[in-house]
Write a protein that holds these residues in place. Structure first.
Motif, PDB file in Angstrom:
ATOM      1  N   GLU A  57      29.116 -45.710 -26.956  1.00 11.66           N
ATOM      2  CA  GLU A  57      30.921 -45.652 -27.760  1.00 11.66           C
ATOM      3  C   GLU A  57      31.508 -46.451 -26.583  1.00 11.66           C
ATOM      4  OE1 GLU A  57      33.176 -42.767 -29.188  1.00 11.66           O
ATOM      5  OE2 GLU A  57      34.320 -43.910 -29.692  1.00 11.66           O
TER       6      GLU A  57
ATOM      7  N   ASP B  20      28.056 -41.023 -26.797  1.00 11.85           N
ATOM      8  CA  ASP B  20      29.376 -40.415 -26.980  1.00 11.85           C
ATOM      9  C   ASP B  20      30.126 -39.414 -25.369  1.00 11.85           C
ATOM     10  OD1 ASP B  20      32.328 -40.603 -27.766  1.00 11.85           O
ATOM     11  OD2 ASP B  20      32.190 -39.965 -29.805  1.00 11.85           O
TER      12      ASP B  20
ATOM     13  N   ASP C  64      33.732 -36.317 -27.007  1.00 13.04           N
ATOM     14  CA  ASP C  64      33.936 -36.959 -28.531  1.00 13.04           C
ATOM     15  C   ASP C  64      34.838 -35.587 -28.616  1.00 13.04           C
ATOM     16  OD1 ASP C  64      33.089 -37.304 -31.477  1.00 13.04           O
ATOM     17  OD2 ASP C  64      33.067 -35.403 -31.882  1.00 13.04           O
TER      18      ASP C  64
ATOM     19  N   TRP D  87      26.839 -42.701 -32.388  1.00 14.78           N
ATOM     20  CA  TRP D  87      27.421 -42.059 -31.289  1.00 14.78           C
ATOM     21  C   TRP D  87      27.629 -40.299 -31.569  1.00 14.78           C
ATOM     22  CZ3 TRP D  87      28.553 -47.003 -30.542  1.00 14.78           C
ATOM     23  CH2 TRP D  87      29.902 -47.075 -31.000  1.00 14.78           C
ATOM     24  N   ASP D  88      28.978 -40.929 -32.857  1.00 18.88           N
ATOM     25  CA  ASP D  88      29.515 -39.495 -33.491  1.00 18.88           C
ATOM     26  C   ASP D  88      28.489 -38.816 -33.768  1.00 18.88           C
ATOM     27  OD1 ASP D  88      32.212 -40.417 -33.152  1.00 18.88           O
ATOM     28  OD2 ASP D  88      31.847 -41.740 -34.887  1.00 18.88           O
TER      29      ASP D  88
HETATM   30 CA    CA Z   1      32.798 -39.945 -31.351  1.00 21.22          CA
END
Ligand code: CA
Ligand code: IPD
Ligand code: CA
Length: 263
Positions: free
Chosen positions: A63, A82, A85, A213-214
């Motif tokens: 990210e 990530d 997050d 990436w989430d």
């Molecule tokens: Ca994220």
């Protein structure tokens, strides 16, 4: 080789837990209320350095990187990371954030792990091998729930960085879903929301736009736990660009789709 990844993530999480003066460490990115801290960058750099040793030829997509080549995802092995997050939670010391690491093999997720250092729970899945949760020194297989929509606890994300464009649609969709369920939650970490779907705590989840990436690790967790994850129109999710996400146990998610909740 995958067995080394959780240890690397636990080491990286020490950087998160050591954080102090977070307010002084914030920089704003493009988008509404989109912040990054020096800790996001430090965790990402640590993960890149360590995971590169395991996968020297992988394309690395993180990210906080400037040169993410998501167009290479279908033609290579990619590490999709990530580092934190739930950065807004992290900045506010809300203690609901995690690290997410996914390995995508020519467009198909092969491995995913999500680590929440605040409760020391690690979720992991390898394609074809099921999904597991490591908690209190035990490894427990996880599965999505079988609840009907009317009995469900649901979750959503607000796509906060696109609030002008998607804010109204988000809350209209949440209202539509809420009316057919027991209740609805907003955690502030999409990766933890997807883990909650995989472990059966949440029955349906949606967010109008999430980035690769989430969702990379969480999507495999859900699939390996017997759940479904797709775009609002029912098409497969993509890791090449941000997309809308609907996920859940097959029964409750189908009921929500049939009601036309996700538009
Ligand atoms: Ca994220
Ligand atoms: C965010 C979180 C949040 C979701 C946002 C994401 P970040 O990720 O997952 O829950 O609503 O859409 O961008 O920026 O904290 O890594
Ligand atoms: Ca992040």
């Amino acid at each position: 080789m995958y067995e080394y990844i959780p240890g690397i993530m636990r080491e990286a999480a020490k950087i998160m837990l050591s954080a102090h003066d977070i307010d002084a460490a914030i920089t704003e990115k493009t988008g509404d209320a989109n912040f990054v801290t020096k800790y996001d960058v430090a965790v990402e750099e640590f993960l890149f350095a360590e995971l590169r040793k395991l996968l020297p030829h992988a394309v690395i997509i993180g990210e906080e990187s400037d040169n993410n080549h998501t167009e290479l995802i279908r033609s290579s092995v990619a590490l999709i990371i990530d580092p934190i997050d739930g950065t807004t939670n992290f900045i506010h010391n809300y203690r609901t954030s995690c690290i997410s690491v996914g390995i995508c093999d020519h467009g198909t997720m092969a491995y995913g792990a999500i680590y929440n250092p605040y409760n020391d729970i690690l979720y992991r899945a390898e394609r074809g091998c099921g999904a597991f949760m490591e908690v209190g020194g035990k490894v427990i297989p996880i599965h999505v729930s079988d609840r009907a929509l009317a009995d469900s606890l649901t979750g959503y994300g607000t796509s906060p960085y696109y609030r002008e464009e998607l804010g109204r649609k988000t809350f209209e969709t949440a209202w539509a879903l809420f009316q057919h369920t027991r209740d609805i939650r907003r955690s502030g970490s999409a990766a933890l929301d997807l883990s909650a779907v995989a472990s059966g705590a949440i029955d349906v989840f949606f967010e109008c736009r999430l980035s690769p990436w989430d969702i990379a690790a969480g999507s495999l967790l859900i699939e390996e736990a017997g759940g479904v994850i797709m775009q609002f129109d029912g098409s497969p999710i993509t890791f090449e660009k941000p997309c809308p996400i609907a996920a859940g146990n097959p029964r409750a998610l189908k009921e929500a789709m049939d009601l036309g909740i996700f538009r």
